[in-house]
Design an enzyme around this catalytic site. Structure first.
Site, mmCIF file in Angstrom:
data_model
loop_
_atom_site.group_PDB
_atom_site.id
_atom_site.type_symbol
_atom_site.label_atom_id
_atom_site.label_comp_id
_atom_site.label_asym_id
_atom_site.label_seq_id
_atom_site.Cartn_x
_atom_site.Cartn_y
_atom_site.Cartn_z
ATOM 1 N N GLU A 129 14.077 -69.305 -27.742
ATOM 2 C CA GLU A 129 13.848 -70.200 -28.870
ATOM 3 C C GLU A 129 13.351 -69.432 -30.094
ATOM 4 O O GLU A 129 13.814 -69.630 -31.219
ATOM 5 C CB GLU A 129 12.827 -71.283 -28.507
ATOM 6 C CG GLU A 129 13.195 -72.116 -27.296
ATOM 7 C CD GLU A 129 12.614 -71.552 -26.007
ATOM 8 O OE1 GLU A 129 12.754 -70.337 -25.756
ATOM 9 O OE2 GLU A 129 12.011 -72.333 -25.245
ATOM 10 N N ARG A 137 27.342 -58.591 -4.106
ATOM 11 C CA ARG A 137 26.334 -57.541 -3.987
ATOM 12 C C ARG A 137 25.840 -57.130 -5.377
ATOM 13 O O ARG A 137 24.647 -56.969 -5.614
ATOM 14 C CB ARG A 137 26.927 -56.326 -3.286
ATOM 15 C CG ARG A 137 27.094 -56.419 -1.789
ATOM 16 C CD ARG A 137 27.635 -55.087 -1.267
ATOM 17 N NE ARG A 137 27.795 -55.067 0.186
ATOM 18 C CZ ARG A 137 28.187 -54.009 0.870
ATOM 19 N NH1 ARG A 137 28.479 -52.883 0.213
ATOM 20 N NH2 ARG A 137 28.303 -54.062 2.182
ATOM 21 N N GLU A 178 22.930 -58.761 4.649
ATOM 22 C CA GLU A 178 24.171 -58.660 5.422
ATOM 23 C C GLU A 178 24.033 -57.602 6.505
ATOM 24 O O GLU A 178 24.957 -56.837 6.784
ATOM 25 C CB GLU A 178 25.372 -58.398 4.516
ATOM 26 C CG GLU A 178 25.329 -57.170 3.656
ATOM 27 C CD GLU A 178 26.701 -56.890 3.038
ATOM 28 O OE1 GLU A 178 27.693 -56.878 3.788
ATOM 29 O OE2 GLU A 178 26.774 -56.682 1.828
ATOM 30 N N GLY A 229 23.772 -57.969 9.746
ATOM 31 C CA GLY A 229 24.316 -58.246 11.061
ATOM 32 C C GLY A 229 23.754 -59.495 11.695
ATOM 33 O O GLY A 229 22.856 -60.143 11.147
#
Length: 360
Positions: free
Chosen positions: A55, A187, A269, A271
């Site tokens: 702003e 990613r 990620e 597993g």
């Protein structure tokens, strides 16, 4: 007074401006100042910690008095506190702005309350315009404000029958190139990528975000959870960012430390075991399940124990979107109940993990 079409277009533009700002400890925010006739007088966005908020950035481009009677359209409720910069609500009041339209309430205990201050000064305020789209832009920051931890996305790839790999452990590639490219883009949009030591030892992943062989401009910080040593020649040690190692199974403690480092979006990620541990702990905000039209059978499930022993205990998800990616299908979902609502959940991880789909 309802939001009009000119203000809606201005909010769409404000969201575009917000995306120009950096992700970090402060939210990405955009602002558009409209004249009483609906013309754009000025635009602004937050350029990073310590710089003027959106702003004020927009107002700074106007001559004194030029904003009198104007409408400010902002993606986040104008702040109401003095930090490294002054309160935006007060700046708008002093500039003579007549009306403020914003998308999302500021959840901060200290920074919130700007709308109330504006109304008390006689400024017309409308909240909630394009709130969902604005939320998607700063969901990491909002989660950090509300829960004191990063926004957590858990990703896995699976066969149609729910397997992450064949029985011999091979998993390159369950999904096709379109799905893998999508993973790398996501990613790159994250601040950190998290795996377990089992993944590092089994797959030696680079944990980079790539377009083919080329590194993308934005790279997530690699994070490894577990007590086993990472080899000196591990691929992730060549990552553009210095890896972070946590010799603990306490996922909440890991997230707390990452939050303290300014990390707002975490991409898990590592597993089936690590993904399952995050889900069981109630620490997941988004699920990305890439489903390939193949059948594998066998024991290597995409998820393991997530703390469910009966249907009544099932982790219910709401599907946000189904995305076709070549021959594959991506399910984007979020928990139907709020994360972190079960305080006594086990938040420890088993480090015998490996990736869900190859050493990507």
């Amino acid at each position: 007074m309802a939001v009009n079409e000119t203000e809606r277009r201005a909010m769409s533009r404000a969201r575009e401006l917000a995306a120009l700002g950096p992700r970090g400890v402060n939210p990405q925010v955009g602002a558009v100042i409209l004249s009483p006739e609906g013309d754009i007088l000025a635009e602004g966005w937050h350029h990073g910690a310590g710089t003027p908020h959106a702003e004020v950035d927009a107002l700074s481009k106007l001559a004194p008095g030029a904003a009198r009677g104007a409408t400010a359209v902002v993606t986040l409720e104008p702040c109401n506190h003095t930090g490294r910069t002054g309160p935006c609500a007060l700046a708008l009041i002093e500039a003579g702005v007549d009306r403020v339209v914003y998308a999302l309430d500021d959840p901060g205990a200290v920074s919130g309350g700007g709308a109330e201050r504006l109304r008390a000064a006689g400024v017309s305020v409308e909240a909630g315009e394009q709130a969902d789209a604005a939320h998607a832009l700063i969901d990491g920051w909002l989660t950090a404000q509300r829960l004191g931890r990063p926004y957590v996305t858990v990703k896995w790839a699976q066969s149609l029958d729910g397997r992450a790999a064949a029985d011999d452990g091979s998993s390159q590639w369950i999904t096709g190139p379109e799905a893998r490219a999508d993973v790398h883009r996501r990613r790159a949009a994250s601040d950190a990528i998290v795996v377990g030591t089992g993944t590092v030892l089994a797959d030696d992943p680079a944990l980079t975000a790539r377009d083919g062989a080329q590194l993308l401009p934005s790279q997530p910080v690699p994070v490894v959870i577990g007590s086993r040593a990472t080899p000196a020649d591990a691929a992730l040690r060549d990552h553009p960012h210095t890896p972070l190692f946590y010799d603990t199974r306490d996922l909440r403690a890991v997230l707390s430390d990452l939050h303290g480092r300014g990390i707002q979006r975490v991409f898990v990620e590592g597993g089936p075991t690590l993904a399952s541990a995050f889900i069981a702990a109630g620490l997941v905000d988004q699920v990305l399940a890439y489903v390939a039209p193949v059948l594998l059978g066998g024991r290597r499930l995409a998820l393991t124990d997530i703390g469910v022993s009966s249907i009544a205990e099932a982790h219910r998800l709401t599907i946000d979107e189904w995305v076709p990616l070549g021959a594959d299908l991506l399910a984007i979902a979020h928990p139907t109940s709020d994360p972190d609502t079960t305080a006594d959940r086990d938040t420890t991880a088993n480090e015998s993990d490996r990736t869900t789909e190859g050493a990507v």
